[in-house]
Design an enzyme around this catalytic site. Structure first.
Site, mmCIF file in Angstrom:
data_model
loop_
_atom_site.group_PDB
_atom_site.id
_atom_site.type_symbol
_atom_site.label_atom_id
_atom_site.label_comp_id
_atom_site.label_asym_id
_atom_site.label_seq_id
_atom_site.Cartn_x
_atom_site.Cartn_y
_atom_site.Cartn_z
ATOM 1 N N GLY A 392 -137.835 0.878 -69.104
ATOM 2 C CA GLY A 392 -139.261 1.189 -69.111
ATOM 3 C C GLY A 392 -139.690 1.808 -67.809
ATOM 4 N N PRO A 394 -141.718 2.390 -64.176
ATOM 5 C CA PRO A 394 -141.924 1.452 -63.056
ATOM 6 C C PRO A 394 -143.216 0.674 -63.207
ATOM 7 C CG PRO A 394 -141.315 3.644 -62.251
ATOM 8 C CD PRO A 394 -141.587 3.789 -63.717
ATOM 9 N N GLY A 395 -143.179 -0.572 -62.791
ATOM 10 C CA GLY A 395 -144.385 -1.389 -62.754
ATOM 11 C C GLY A 395 -144.712 -2.139 -64.015
ATOM 12 N N VAL A 396 -143.804 -2.151 -65.010
ATOM 13 C CA VAL A 396 -144.118 -2.862 -66.256
ATOM 14 C C VAL A 396 -143.572 -4.283 -66.251
ATOM 15 C CG1 VAL A 396 -144.288 -0.761 -67.618
ATOM 16 C CG2 VAL A 396 -142.075 -1.889 -67.394
ATOM 17 N N GLY A 397 -142.820 -4.685 -65.205
ATOM 18 C CA GLY A 397 -142.384 -6.079 -65.104
ATOM 19 C C GLY A 397 -140.934 -6.319 -65.451
ATOM 20 N N LYS A 398 -140.065 -5.322 -65.296
ATOM 21 C CA LYS A 398 -138.652 -5.513 -65.651
ATOM 22 C C LYS A 398 -137.973 -6.531 -64.740
ATOM 23 C CE LYS A 398 -137.702 -1.135 -65.096
ATOM 24 N NZ LYS A 398 -139.042 -0.648 -64.752
ATOM 25 N N THR A 399 -138.164 -6.378 -63.444
ATOM 26 C CA THR A 399 -137.512 -7.293 -62.495
ATOM 27 C C THR A 399 -138.054 -8.712 -62.627
ATOM 28 O OG1 THR A 399 -137.174 -5.463 -60.951
ATOM 29 C CG2 THR A 399 -137.012 -7.687 -60.064
ATOM 30 N N SER A 749 -138.635 17.617 -77.774
ATOM 31 C CA SER A 749 -139.851 17.234 -78.494
ATOM 32 C C SER A 749 -140.977 18.245 -78.370
ATOM 33 C CB SER A 749 -140.349 15.872 -78.002
ATOM 34 O OG SER A 749 -140.679 15.927 -76.637
ATOM 35 N N LYS A 792 -146.469 8.089 -76.093
ATOM 36 C CA LYS A 792 -147.150 9.364 -76.317
ATOM 37 C C LYS A 792 -148.522 9.154 -76.950
ATOM 38 C CE LYS A 792 -142.850 12.014 -76.801
ATOM 39 N NZ LYS A 792 -141.995 12.801 -77.704
#
Length: 853
Positions: A392, A394-399, A749, A792
């Site tokens: 995803g 950056p900043g969505v909470g993966k870590t 796309s 999108k």
């Protein structure tokens, strides 16, 4: 050498802080303070003959109680503990501005100037003097007074007369002490001459200088403490002085002998192959001299015990025994957690669910998959679960999701950054034959975390590269394969290490750059961007309270209503910036004013503010306790725009951009989420060539060629040409541009968007400004599905788009889009390119009925 001199009754005094000048010693001092400069000018510089001043030791009153007689500058009389020899009990109180109390020693040394030099006067009027002084004889202070800016003292000499000295020289004790001192001094001089290869000039002193003066000269050359210097200065009796000097010379002699003995012992034990143990041998020899090495264990024996307690497998233990000469390697083997593991807590799925809900808003499917993963671990703790890979922007909470997994399992967490790694040795380590070799990042991480079963995060796994040094992604195949990582072989260790107990979690911004074999080892869990409503909830529940706390505020002082909160500007809360311009705000209750732009709107309406004085040094003062506002500061629309600047999206950009034919609106996916992408096409006189700009990749260039070919083939059917066989590009070129040229663009796309822009150009009809599209197109006009549909659609909604055209086969992906977003959009599905054109233009496609397709 200092000869017998006659002292005046009064001398100017130069204080020596924590230092002592002994008779016969020569010192060089730099005078920069106004007091010392004035003294040198009047007492030394302006005199034709060699001037004489007194050097008096001083010390801070707060220090250890002085040795011998002292005078306190802060008192009107002498120190009551002092007994001045032959002196008066009265003393003038020196007036030294802005200086703490100091103790003036009662005894000093008269000194004469051997050399004087005056520096160039600076524009400020400051002058520096360099003075070389020679100590002459001891004196005692009878009275201390001031003359202008410096001190003077009435003194009396402490030197013996010639008759008194002759009587002392006949004393048997003095004769014995003299012989003992000369013998020790001669031995010291001989030892120093051997080490320094000097001549016998120093021995001449023993034969020409009186022994009582010789004692001062020797001691002055040693580095001794201030207390010992004072003790030597107070030794007026020649016998006492010789006794102290002999003790100090002997101590200095013994220290040289011990150092030489240690050096000889170390050198005797060294061979060419043992030079690396130089410091260790010196330390051992020092401890032997001190006699405290009885309980000290050998370093190698201690390391061997550490290896025994590390729990190594038997074959590795035999291998490490053969490597006893390589200390760094053995220490790594001993530090690795071969068997030490974190004790897992009893897995509580409900608590894990609550933690995920508390730390992460939204992401329902992602959190559900994590709970399923933890549930399997609860049923079978040693299960070989999949390697989760969170993908995803950056900043969505993966870590933080990986950290939550570690917390739920009760395991330690270690993060391994793989961004920009191009060397296989970063994973497998360097072979020890190389200079500067070291283990790989995985082994180093296990050493740092000190357990063999942590949760290890492989961060940015999509950003590894490859070059002549190898391919890190290929090395990761062994790491993530449960059948192979039980015997992972780091090149530096050169012995197998079991990684099967490690839980691996990976993160990536995109899945496409990950090599397919490595991607096959992992279970990809996509974390799409947040919806505006989710961003608003995150801001109100997490970001705003956190920022208020970081700045010492609370909701009682500042409130941001949701109605004014721009959900597209959540990121500003993570790095708040203070405005530079200060505003003067009038306050009530007679207060002069408070410069702060944040309070401008509220205080301009005459809100009441109470203010209290905060004492310096008081910690943990919260600003909300200092400024108490009768009603909280509420952020309104004017303040919001003033702090954040004008809105990024005004809702009319799409309408303005498609005002002329040849422009279409597309939807693209980036590593930061979905974006709206405009495509511009124009025609000009030329040779029928296609020009493409906008930093495009090979795939998108091929899509442009396909789009132009399809439009030229269907030109007559679409009424773009008068009859079949007419070349649309006859005598003209076509230029297609993707704005934001600094951003690289690629992917299939944009096919339908390119066709729409070309049809709009050749037909001179404008596309609908409230419509955006995405989809790949084949040469026959079929519309194929694409990825990133949720991102999108969120981008279209954020941009103010009302209608979205999607490939028909992407219908299943709409289930991931929140209903609140879908309710505000019209979704049109297209199977062929003609379906796209039907929805893209106002009133439909008027030429569709004439098409043969």
């Amino acid at each position: 050498m200092a000869e017998s001199v006659e002292l005046p009754s009064r001398l100017a005094i130069l204080p020596f802080r924590n230092k002592v000048l002994l008779p016969g010693a020569i010192i060089r001092i730099r005078c920069t303070s106004p007091t010392s400069v004035k003294l040198v000018e009047q007492e030394l510089w302006q005199r034709e003959e060699k001037g004489m001043i007194g050097i008096l030791p001083v010390r801070d009153a707060a220090e250890v109680k002085p040795v011998g007689p002292t005078m306190s500058q802060g008192l009107d009389s002498l120190d009551q503990n002092s007994k001045l020899q032959g002196g008066s009990s009265d003393s003038h109180k020196p007036d030294i501005k802005n200086q703490n109390d100091v103790h003036w020693h009662n005894r000093g040394v008269a000194a004469r100037a051997l050399h004087l030099s005056r520096g160039v006067e600076k524009p400020s009027g400051r002058v520096t003097y360099i003075v070389v002084l020679e100590g002459l004889c001891r004196f005692s202070v009878q009275e201390l007074s001031t003359r202008g800016t410096y001190h003077t003292a009435r003194i009396s000499s402490l030197e013996m007369t010639k008759t008194e000295m002759e009587q002392v020289e006949q004393d048997p004790d003095f004769i014995m002490l003299s012989r003992q001192f000369k013998a020790t001094a001669t031995e010291l001089i001989s030892l120093l001459e051997q080490k320094q290869k000097t001549g016998g000039r120093t021995k001449v002193l023993l034969e020409t200088v009186p022994v009582q003066k010789l004692a001062d000269i020797f001691v002055a050359s040693f580095e001794i403490s201030f207390e010992e210097q004072l003790s030597m200065l107070d030794a007026v009796d020649p016998k006492v002085r010789l006794s102290k000097a002999t003790e100090l010379v002997d101590r200095h002699l013994q220290s040289i002998r011990v150092a030489e003995k240690i050096s000889q012992k170390v050198e005797g034990q060294l061979s060419k192959s043992q030079k690396e143990f130089l410091l260790r041998q010196q330390m051992r020899a020092i401890k032997e001299e001190l006699g405290d090495d009885d309980d000290d264990e050998d370093d190698l024996e201690a390391l061997e015990r550490k290896m025994e307690s590390a729990g190594m497998p038997q074959n590795i233990w035999k291998h490490s025994h053969r490597e006893l000469s390589s200390r760094a390697y053995l220490e790594l083997l001993a530090d690795l957690p071969w068997q030490k593991a974190s004790k897992e807590i009893e897995l509580d799925l409900r608590a894990a669910q609550e933690r995920l809900e508390r730390d992460h808003f939204g992401l329902v499917k992602v959190k559900q998959r994590i709970i399923e993963y933890l549930a399997v671990r609860k049923l079978k703790p040693d299960a070989r679960g999949p390697v989760l890979c969170f993908v995803g922007p950056p900043g969505v909470g993966k870590t933080s999701l990986a950290s939550s997994i570690a917390a739920a399992l009760g395991r330690k967490f270690v993060r391994i950054s793989l961004g920009g790694v191009k060397d296989e040795a970063d994973i497998r380590g360097h072979r020890r034959t190389y200079i500067g070799s070291m283990p790989g990042r995985l082994i180093d991480g296990l050493k740092r975390v000190a357990v063999c079963n942590p949760v290890m995060l492989l961060d940015e796994i999509d950003k590894t590269g490859s070059d002549i040094r190898g391919d890190p992604a290929s090395a990761l195949l062994e790491v993530l394969d449960p059948e192979q990582n039980k015997t992972f072989n780091d090149h530096y260790l050169n012995v197998p290490f079991d990684l099967s107990k490690v839980i691996f979690v990976a993160t990536a911004n995109r899945a496409q750059p990950i090599p397919p074999p490595l991607l096959d080892r992992m279970e990809v869990i996509e974390l799409p961007g947040y919806t505006p409503e989710e961003k608003l909830s995150i801001a109100m529940r997490h970001l705003i309270p956190r920022v208020l706390e970081q700045h010492g505020l609370s909701s009682e002082f500042l409130q941001i209503p949701e109605v004014w909160f721009d959900v597209n500007e959540v990121q500003f809360l993570k790095q708040p910036e203070e405005k530079e311009q200060e505003q003067f705000v009038p306050l009530n209750k007679g207060m002069e004013g408070l410069a702060t732009p944040l309070m401008e709107n509220r205080l301009a309406d005459s809100a009441e503010v109470e203010m209290e004085v905060i004492p310096m040094g008081v910690n943990n003062q919260d600003i909300s306790n200092t400024f108490r506002v009768t009603s909280p500061l509420v952020v309104d629309e004017a303040m919001l725009e003033k702090v954040l600047g004008p809105p990024k999206f005004d809702g009319r950009e799409a309408e303005q951009r498609v005002a002329t034919p040849g422009v279409s609106v597309g939807l693209v996916w980036t590593s930061f989420g979905g974006e709206v992408q405009f495509v511009e096409a124009t025609a000009m006189v030329g040779k029928g060539e296609l020009h493409l700009t906008g930093q495009l990749g090979d795939v998108i260039k091929e899509s442009a060629q396909i789009a132009l070919t399809w439009v030229r083939t269907r030109a007559a059917d679409l009424r773009l040409a008068a009859a079949e066989g007419i070349n649309l590009l006859e005598g003209r070129d076509v230029h297609i541009h993707f704005p934001a040229g600094a951003v690289p663009k690629d992917g299939p796309s944009a096919g339908v968007t390119l066709v729409t822009a070309l049809v709009s150009l050749f037909s001179q009809k404008r596309m609908r400004s409230d419509t955006a599209m995405t989809g790949e197109m084949t040469l026959r006009g079929l519309v194929l599905p694409v990825g990133g549909i949720k991102d999108k659609i969120l981008a279209a909604h954020r941009y103010g788009i009302k209608r979205v055209i999607l490939p028909e086969k992407n219908l299943k992906d709409l289930a991931e889009v929140p209903s609140s977003v879908l309710n505000n959009l019209e979704i049109h599905l297209a199977k062929r390119m003609e379906d796209v054109l039907e929805q893209a233009f106002e009133g439909g496609c008027p030429w569709r009925q004439h098409s043969k397709l």
